[in-house]
Design a protein around this motif. Structure first.
Motif, PDB file in Angstrom:
ATOM      1  N   PRO A  15      -5.103  28.908 -53.786  1.00 19.87           N
ATOM      2  CA  PRO A  15      -4.080  28.729 -52.744  1.00 19.87           C
ATOM      3  C   PRO A  15      -3.387  27.728 -52.967  1.00 19.87           C
ATOM      4  O   PRO A  15      -3.775  26.454 -53.449  1.00 19.87           O
ATOM      5  CB  PRO A  15      -4.883  28.683 -51.422  1.00 19.87           C
ATOM      6  CG  PRO A  15      -6.221  29.345 -51.550  1.00 19.87           C
ATOM      7  CD  PRO A  15      -6.560  28.922 -53.057  1.00 19.87           C
ATOM      8  N   GLU A  56      -0.346  41.961 -52.888  1.00 19.55           N
ATOM      9  CA  GLU A  56      -1.532  41.568 -52.254  1.00 19.55           C
ATOM     10  C   GLU A  56      -2.181  40.333 -53.066  1.00 19.55           C
ATOM     11  O   GLU A  56      -2.643  38.985 -52.436  1.00 19.55           O
ATOM     12  CB  GLU A  56      -2.766  42.302 -51.754  1.00 19.55           C
ATOM     13  CG  GLU A  56      -3.736  41.664 -50.990  1.00 19.55           C
ATOM     14  CD  GLU A  56      -4.812  41.543 -51.877  1.00 19.55           C
ATOM     15  OE1 GLU A  56      -5.741  40.391 -51.191  1.00 19.55           O
ATOM     16  OE2 GLU A  56      -5.116  41.547 -52.753  1.00 19.55           O
ATOM     17  N   LEU A  59      -0.311  37.104 -52.688  1.00 19.82           N
ATOM     18  CA  LEU A  59      -0.515  36.659 -51.213  1.00 19.82           C
ATOM     19  C   LEU A  59      -1.613  35.546 -51.140  1.00 19.82           C
ATOM     20  O   LEU A  59      -1.722  34.805 -50.319  1.00 19.82           O
ATOM     21  CB  LEU A  59      -0.289  37.636 -50.373  1.00 19.82           C
ATOM     22  CG  LEU A  59       0.743  38.666 -50.215  1.00 19.82           C
ATOM     23  CD1 LEU A  59       0.717  39.594 -49.178  1.00 19.82           C
ATOM     24  CD2 LEU A  59       2.236  37.824 -50.140  1.00 19.82           C
ATOM     25  N   ARG A  60      -2.611  35.966 -51.942  1.00 17.78           N
ATOM     26  CA  ARG A  60      -3.858  35.219 -51.711  1.00 17.78           C
ATOM     27  C   ARG A  60      -3.628  33.720 -52.069  1.00 17.78           C
ATOM     28  O   ARG A  60      -4.515  32.857 -51.793  1.00 17.78           O
ATOM     29  CB  ARG A  60      -5.027  35.611 -52.662  1.00 17.78           C
ATOM     30  CG  ARG A  60      -5.472  37.129 -52.531  1.00 17.78           C
ATOM     31  CD  ARG A  60      -6.352  37.459 -53.547  1.00 17.78           C
ATOM     32  NE  ARG A  60      -6.566  38.903 -53.715  1.00 17.78           N
ATOM     33  CZ  ARG A  60      -7.046  39.388 -54.749  1.00 17.78           C
ATOM     34  NH1 ARG A  60      -7.698  38.835 -55.478  1.00 17.78           N
ATOM     35  NH2 ARG A  60      -7.185  40.963 -54.719  1.00 17.78           N
ATOM     36  N   LEU A  62      -1.239  31.910 -50.498  1.00 18.64           N
ATOM     37  CA  LEU A  62      -0.365  31.459 -49.628  1.00 18.64           C
ATOM     38  C   LEU A  62      -1.287  30.292 -48.928  1.00 18.64           C
ATOM     39  O   LEU A  62      -2.679  30.562 -48.848  1.00 18.64           O
ATOM     40  CB  LEU A  62      -0.138  32.200 -48.672  1.00 18.64           C
ATOM     41  CG  LEU A  62       1.079  33.135 -48.761  1.00 18.64           C
ATOM     42  CD1 LEU A  62       1.224  34.487 -47.780  1.00 18.64           C
ATOM     43  CD2 LEU A  62       2.601  32.520 -48.746  1.00 18.64           C
ATOM     44  N   VAL A  66      -6.936  34.019 -48.181  1.00 22.01           N
ATOM     45  CA  VAL A  66      -7.164  35.247 -47.431  1.00 22.01           C
ATOM     46  C   VAL A  66      -7.456  35.341 -46.106  1.00 22.01           C
ATOM     47  O   VAL A  66      -7.334  36.328 -45.378  1.00 22.01           O
ATOM     48  CB  VAL A  66      -8.053  36.201 -48.121  1.00 22.01           C
ATOM     49  CG1 VAL A  66      -7.408  36.570 -49.646  1.00 22.01           C
ATOM     50  CG2 VAL A  66      -9.344  35.579 -48.294  1.00 22.01           C
ATOM     51  N   TYR A  71      -1.149  34.721 -44.916  1.00 19.31           N
ATOM     52  CA  TYR A  71      -1.546  35.848 -45.566  1.00 19.31           C
ATOM     53  C   TYR A  71      -1.572  37.281 -44.945  1.00 19.31           C
ATOM     54  O   TYR A  71      -0.847  37.998 -45.363  1.00 19.31           O
ATOM     55  CB  TYR A  71      -2.939  35.719 -46.067  1.00 19.31           C
ATOM     56  CG  TYR A  71      -3.473  37.011 -46.796  1.00 19.31           C
ATOM     57  CD1 TYR A  71      -3.404  37.025 -48.151  1.00 19.31           C
ATOM     58  CD2 TYR A  71      -4.241  37.968 -46.107  1.00 19.31           C
ATOM     59  CE1 TYR A  71      -4.157  38.071 -48.818  1.00 19.31           C
ATOM     60  CE2 TYR A  71      -4.981  38.791 -46.581  1.00 19.31           C
ATOM     61  CZ  TYR A  71      -4.820  39.026 -47.902  1.00 19.31           C
ATOM     62  OH  TYR A  71      -5.435  40.069 -48.616  1.00 19.31           O
ATOM     63  N   ASN A  72      -2.025  37.186 -43.503  1.00 23.71           N
ATOM     64  CA  ASN A  72      -1.764  38.285 -42.578  1.00 23.71           C
ATOM     65  C   ASN A  72      -0.279  38.823 -42.162  1.00 23.71           C
ATOM     66  O   ASN A  72       0.130  39.712 -42.422  1.00 23.71           O
ATOM     67  CB  ASN A  72      -2.613  38.326 -41.549  1.00 23.71           C
ATOM     68  CG  ASN A  72      -4.016  38.123 -41.898  1.00 23.71           C
ATOM     69  OD1 ASN A  72      -4.872  37.140 -41.670  1.00 23.71           O
ATOM     70  ND2 ASN A  72      -4.845  39.037 -42.287  1.00 23.71           N
ATOM     71  N   GLU A 100       7.589  35.665 -50.900  1.00 22.71           N
ATOM     72  CA  GLU A 100       6.429  35.068 -49.765  1.00 22.71           C
ATOM     73  C   GLU A 100       5.928  33.732 -50.226  1.00 22.71           C
ATOM     74  O   GLU A 100       5.740  32.837 -49.411  1.00 22.71           O
ATOM     75  CB  GLU A 100       5.397  36.238 -49.743  1.00 22.71           C
ATOM     76  CG  GLU A 100       5.742  37.646 -49.050  1.00 22.71           C
ATOM     77  CD  GLU A 100       5.926  37.467 -47.638  1.00 22.71           C
ATOM     78  OE1 GLU A 100       5.697  36.438 -47.011  1.00 22.71           O
ATOM     79  OE2 GLU A 100       6.503  38.561 -46.892  1.00 22.71           O
TER      80      GLU A 100
END
Lengths: 270, 243
Positions: A15, A56, A59-60, A62, A66, A71-72, A100
């Motif tokens: 991250p 996805e 996005l890990r 961010l 997770v 992330y969500n 993102e």
């Protein structure tokens, strides 16, 4: 080559903050997932869940990883309704992942997502389904007509088609990541704009060459001045003209099905 | 004893169909879900079906015929279109069964293989629509989880769609192969039409569809029709010189 460098460096799955580079492993994961982007295609979300599935891995990275709220929230945004050509969906995947990771405001991402649907669908359909795929099919028929072995035809067709297919998907992912929300400039690439025109012309030439050779091989080869090849040469254009006149009213495969059903029935019951 | 023998042969035949059905599943999956590398195109899929059934050339000839039809139908978005992947596996097997050691399939088998290939592709298109509706109905009660960004729901929805698409293609191939192999045996035994005429009808009809598709598909690009006609004339001369 700035985008290549961007993809090349950076620790996998770590991250990190805004504008963190995308490492090779994440790029590879996203690329492989892009091959299954239509895995859950349905009439409500269309390819929406598939886009979330492909984005996805990026996005890990961010803040919070997770288990973090960022992330969500990002995954939830990316799983809503979306429509695109499956190959050019990788362009959306790259640019949405970049947006993102850059922590772009959610409302801006949602507007961008909506705006992207139309162009990615129409450009992809024109380039791939209406040009590249039929062109490669006709090359396959030409290889067949020239007498190649089954392996030669299959390998020739698959190699040619998938060079274009995989290059397009990979380019889309890289260009999307490079341009982020300014991906419209990538959609103006000469191949996307003028490719269908040139491919269409080549396909017309290949198709014209392929049909006589493929027909000749399919009827068993041999001398051409015998009744069977001559009757095929006469009736094929006649039927083709009839089918062109029926354009939009009935598909050719339905007519062929009726003709062959009648032929089979006539032959076995007479 | 006779009944036992018959049952054993039926079971053996169905067991023989398992690898062919799995091939149909893989080819059906390629059409939309994964990886869309076009192994599901008839010219590839039919050849694979023929190879699995023992005659690659028979599968290839049938595949070339079906490819002429597939050129016409563009697999665009949400529209319903023939599913050529599993259908071509079925057609390739039928063509190979009728080849019976000869270089090309018997004319009757080629006609039946193309006919059943089209029919299976049509049924396959219908099953694809049902599959898409099934995914939607599975996703509907999970929309709240998706809206919460639940990664497990995203993954499971994707895996559910992929798995059921593979099963769809596998079952379609199996269900179509069982009656059609029997029908092909019977029809071959009762085929009364001259082989050359049969082949001529099959080839004429599919080639006409391909020619009309090229004429229609590229009409918007200036000069393509003239290029097509010139290449057609050149190809015809080439065949005459070779023949």
């Amino acid at each position: 080559m700035a985008d290549t460098e961007t993809f090349a460096s950076g620790p996998s799955g770590t991250p990190s903050g805004p504008r963190a580079p995308l490492d090779r492993a994440t790029h590879l994961r996203m690329f492989v997932r892009c091959l299954a982007v239509q895995g859950s295609w349905n009439y409500e979300l269309l390819v929406g869940n598939g886009i979330g599935f492909c984005v996805e891995p990026a996005l890990r990275r961010l803040p919070g990883g997770v288990d973090g709220p960022a992330y969500n929230a990002a995954l939830a945004r990316q799983c809503t309704y979306f429509n695109a050509h499956p190959y050019l969906a990788s362009l959306a995947v790259g640019s949405l992942a970049r947006a993102e990771i850059d922590m772009t405001p959610p409302e801006k991402i949602e507007r961008f997502r909506k705006a992207l649907c139309g162009p990615l669908g129409s450009v992809g359909d024109r380039l791939v389904w209406a040009a590249w795929l039929p062109a490669c099919s006709l090359v396959g028929l030409l290889i067949f007509g020239l007498g190649a072995s089954p392996l030669g035809v299959v390998v020739g067709f698959l190699l040619l088609y998938n060079i274009g297919h995989l290059v397009l998907r990979n380019w889309g992912l890289r260009a999307g990541w490079q341009h982020g929300l300014r991906v419209a400039s990538a959609l103006g690439a000469p191949v996307l704009q003028h490719g269908p025109r040139y491919i269409g012309r080549v396909a017309a030439v290949v198709g014209g060459l392929a049909l006589p050779f493929a027909v000749h091989r399919a009827i068993g080869g041999g001398p051409v001045n015998t009744p069977v090849p001559l009757s095929v040469a006469f009736f094929t254009p006649v039927l083709a003209v009839g089918l062109v006149r029926l354009h939009g009213r009935i598909e050719g495969w339905r007519i062929v099905f009726v003709i062959l059903s009648a032929l089979v029935l006539y032959s076995v019951v007479r | 004893m006779l009944n036992d023998a018959v049952n054993a042969s039926v079971v053996a035949r169905v067991v023989d169909l398992v690898p062919l059905s799995l091939l149909g599943g893989v080819l059906g999956l390629d059409v939309v879900s994964f990886p869309q590398a076009m192994i599901s195109r008839p010219i590839v899929a039919c050849t694979l079906g023929g190879t699995f059934a023992g005659d690659a050339v028979a599968g290839l000839i049938c595949g070339a015929a079906l490819e002429c039809l597939a050129v016409e139908s563009l697999p665009v978005g949400a529209s319903r279109y023939p599913e050529w992947g599993s259908a071509s596996a079925v057609a390739g097997v039928i063509a190979a069964q009728g080849a019976a050691g000869s270089i090309i399939p018997q004319a009757g088998s080629l006609a039946i293989a193309v006919m059943i290939g089209i029919f299976t592709a049509w049924i396959g298109g219908w099953t694809m629509v049902r599959h898409r509706r099934m995914i939607a109905s599975w996703a509907r009660p999970r929309l709240e989880l998706l809206a919460a960004g639940n990664v497990r729901t995203v993954m499971s929805l994707q895996l559910y769609g992929l798995t059921f698409d593979f099963l769809r293609g596998t079952l379609l191939t199996l269900v179509m192969l069982i009656p059609t192999l029997w029908f092909t045996d019977w029809a071959n035994a009762h085929w009364n039409l001259n082989g050359d005429i049969t082949k001529a009808v099959v080839v004429t009809s599919v080639a006409a569809v391909a020619a009309s598709a090229i004429w229609k598909d590229f009409h918007a690009i200036a000069g393509t029709r003239r290029l097509f006609l010139a290449a057609l004339a050149l190809g015809t001369v080439g065949v005459m010189m070779r023949g």
